[in-house]
Design an enzyme around this catalytic site. Structure first.
Site, mmCIF file in Angstrom:
data_model
loop_
_atom_site.group_PDB
_atom_site.id
_atom_site.type_symbol
_atom_site.label_atom_id
_atom_site.label_comp_id
_atom_site.label_asym_id
_atom_site.label_seq_id
_atom_site.Cartn_x
_atom_site.Cartn_y
_atom_site.Cartn_z
ATOM 1 N N GLU A 37 80.258 53.664 23.852
ATOM 2 C CA GLU A 37 81.363 52.849 24.804
ATOM 3 C C GLU A 37 82.222 53.909 25.495
ATOM 4 O O GLU A 37 82.303 53.823 26.908
ATOM 5 C CB GLU A 37 81.918 52.125 24.235
ATOM 6 C CG GLU A 37 83.101 51.607 24.658
ATOM 7 C CD GLU A 37 82.848 50.498 25.752
ATOM 8 O OE1 GLU A 37 83.843 50.262 26.778
ATOM 9 O OE2 GLU A 37 81.561 50.149 26.122
ATOM 10 N N HIS A 56 80.391 55.894 28.288
ATOM 11 C CA HIS A 56 80.302 55.240 29.581
ATOM 12 C C HIS A 56 81.482 55.088 30.325
ATOM 13 O O HIS A 56 81.517 55.137 31.555
ATOM 14 C CB HIS A 56 79.910 53.482 29.095
ATOM 15 C CG HIS A 56 79.755 52.648 30.329
ATOM 16 N ND1 HIS A 56 79.073 52.892 31.232
ATOM 17 C CD2 HIS A 56 80.570 51.434 30.308
ATOM 18 C CE1 HIS A 56 79.024 51.892 32.232
ATOM 19 N NE2 HIS A 56 79.812 50.831 31.656
ATOM 20 N N HIS A 97 78.863 41.077 35.724
ATOM 21 C CA HIS A 97 79.391 42.454 35.676
ATOM 22 C C HIS A 97 78.264 43.498 36.042
ATOM 23 O O HIS A 97 78.319 44.325 36.936
ATOM 24 C CB HIS A 97 79.892 42.677 34.666
ATOM 25 C CG HIS A 97 80.402 44.357 34.123
ATOM 26 N ND1 HIS A 97 81.167 44.957 34.785
ATOM 27 C CD2 HIS A 97 80.056 45.168 33.019
ATOM 28 C CE1 HIS A 97 81.417 46.181 34.600
ATOM 29 N NE2 HIS A 97 80.884 46.232 33.461
ATOM 30 N N HIS A 109 63.628 32.551 33.642
ATOM 31 C CA HIS A 109 63.634 33.727 34.224
ATOM 32 C C HIS A 109 62.342 34.162 34.410
ATOM 33 O O HIS A 109 61.771 34.853 35.606
ATOM 34 C CB HIS A 109 64.105 34.974 33.214
ATOM 35 C CG HIS A 109 64.109 36.260 33.771
ATOM 36 N ND1 HIS A 109 64.650 36.704 34.796
ATOM 37 C CD2 HIS A 109 63.675 37.302 33.154
ATOM 38 C CE1 HIS A 109 64.518 38.164 34.969
ATOM 39 N NE2 HIS A 109 64.094 38.541 33.886
ATOM 40 N N HIS A 130 63.100 48.972 32.163
ATOM 41 C CA HIS A 130 63.233 47.691 32.710
ATOM 42 C C HIS A 130 64.328 47.943 33.881
ATOM 43 O O HIS A 130 64.207 47.293 34.992
ATOM 44 C CB HIS A 130 63.248 46.629 32.020
ATOM 45 C CG HIS A 130 63.221 45.118 32.585
ATOM 46 N ND1 HIS A 130 62.170 44.925 33.528
ATOM 47 C CD2 HIS A 130 64.044 44.077 32.592
ATOM 48 C CE1 HIS A 130 62.189 43.773 33.991
ATOM 49 N NE2 HIS A 130 63.380 43.114 33.481
#
Length: 333
Positions: A61, A64, A126, A229, A295
């Site tokens: 975290e 990031h 987000h 999806h 992906h």
């Protein structure tokens, strides 16, 4: 002097593009490793400290946040440089402004997600803003590459920089709207994928291409979200294939549009196959992390390329003043 300055801005735009790509990947890593609360509910500090305790979650975290902070300063720098020295290039200024705007929005949303618990729909948004920030950086890098190339060519020839678009090359209105529709639909599919991730519904459909061994499974809970999806992704592939077909066979006179069409199909196929790989590796955490990040790479590539193709198709819109009527009827689709 102008050439050197343009090259400097181009290099900085490249660096910002790479940086924004790392921000998106880092964000995906935070989500997949469930490290979003690795720093507790503190922001910008991590568990009340500038240097956090060494735990996997806190380091993921905090890294990031650190990467986002550094890239944010680079974004501000490229915006100032474009604003001061290339404001007459309206597209470059628009891209630089978009990067700055979406970077600020995603940073605010990220901070709110830490301090206040957010639902899956907001967290998926987000990711969407992060993707828009990266796409904007890609557009700026592509535009600066084009302008630097034109300026270098004009210096060698000793002439004025040529226009980016040939007066005899144009994209028809129908195809232009088709590309924009594909871009908008791509964003919707990406949002659905992010919603699958943030609702932890990936296991709703085991197996691929069938869902739990059925063509149409029991549509409830996580299975419904994943199945929606998948259907949306299938329709997207068909739509992108149509765009690629038209670009390849009807726009040979505009190599950039043609190559964008082909590569968008290649990246869309990679996106579909990497999505299948996510399903096949869902029981192995290590391989699942790799396949999920792969992906994300294909998602970034395809969406950004479609953004570029959409903008260039608009810049090559049909402006028939001075074009003979017979030539204006060529390549119409």
């Amino acid at each position: 002097m102008k050439t050197n300055l343009t090259i400097q801005i181009k290099r900085l735009a490249y660096a910002v593009c790479i940086g924004m790509f790392l921000v998106v990947l880092n964000g995906a890593l935070v989500t997949k490793t469930e490290s979003g609360l690795g720093c507790g509910t503190d922001w910008p500090l991590c568990n009340g400290k500038f240097v956090p305790a060494y735990t996997i979650e806190s380091m993921v975290e905090y890294s990031h946040r650190a990467v986002t902070g550094v890239v944010g300063l680079m974004v501000l720098a490229v915006f100032v440089m474009v604003w001061r020295h290339m404001k007459e290039k309206r597209d470059a200024f628009m891209y630089a402004s978009s990067i700055l705007f979406f970077t600020i929005v995603q940073a605010i949303m990220g901070a709110l997600a830490v301090v206040y618990t957010q639902n899956a729909a907001v967290m998926a948004l987000h990711f969407g803003f992060s993707l828009l920030a990266f796409a904007s950086s890609f557009l700026l890098a592509a535009a600066m590459r084009r302008y630097a190339g034109e300026l270098d060519e004009s210096v060698q020839r000793g002439t004025k920089p040529p226009s980016s678009n040939s007066s005899h090359a144009f994209v028809t209105e129908t195809f232009r709207y088709g590309i924009w529709l594909t871009l908008l639909y791509t964003y919707i599919v990406v949002y659905l994928g992010a919603f699958v991730r943030h609702t932890e519904s990936s296991g709703g459909c085991m197996g691929w291409p069938l869902c739990n061994g059925e063509v149409i499974p029991d549509l409830s809970g996580g299975t419904l979200i994943v199945f929606m999806h998948r259907v949306a992704a299938l329709l997207l592939f068909i739509l992108v294939a149509w765009v690629a077909h038209i670009a390849y066979y009807h726009y040979k006179h505009i190599p950039e549009i043609r190559s964008c069409g082909v590569w968008s199909l290649v990246l869309c196929a990679g996106q579909v196959l990497s999505g299948a790989l996510v399903v096949f590796t869902i029981t192995d955490e290590n391989f699942l992390l790799f396949s999920s990040l792969l992906h994300t790479v294909f998602i970034c590539g395809q969406f950004s390329l479609l953004c570029h193709m959409s903008i260039r198709a608009w810049q090559w819109r049909d402006q028939r003043q001075g074009i003979p009527s017979d030539s204006s009827k060529q390549h119409v689709i």
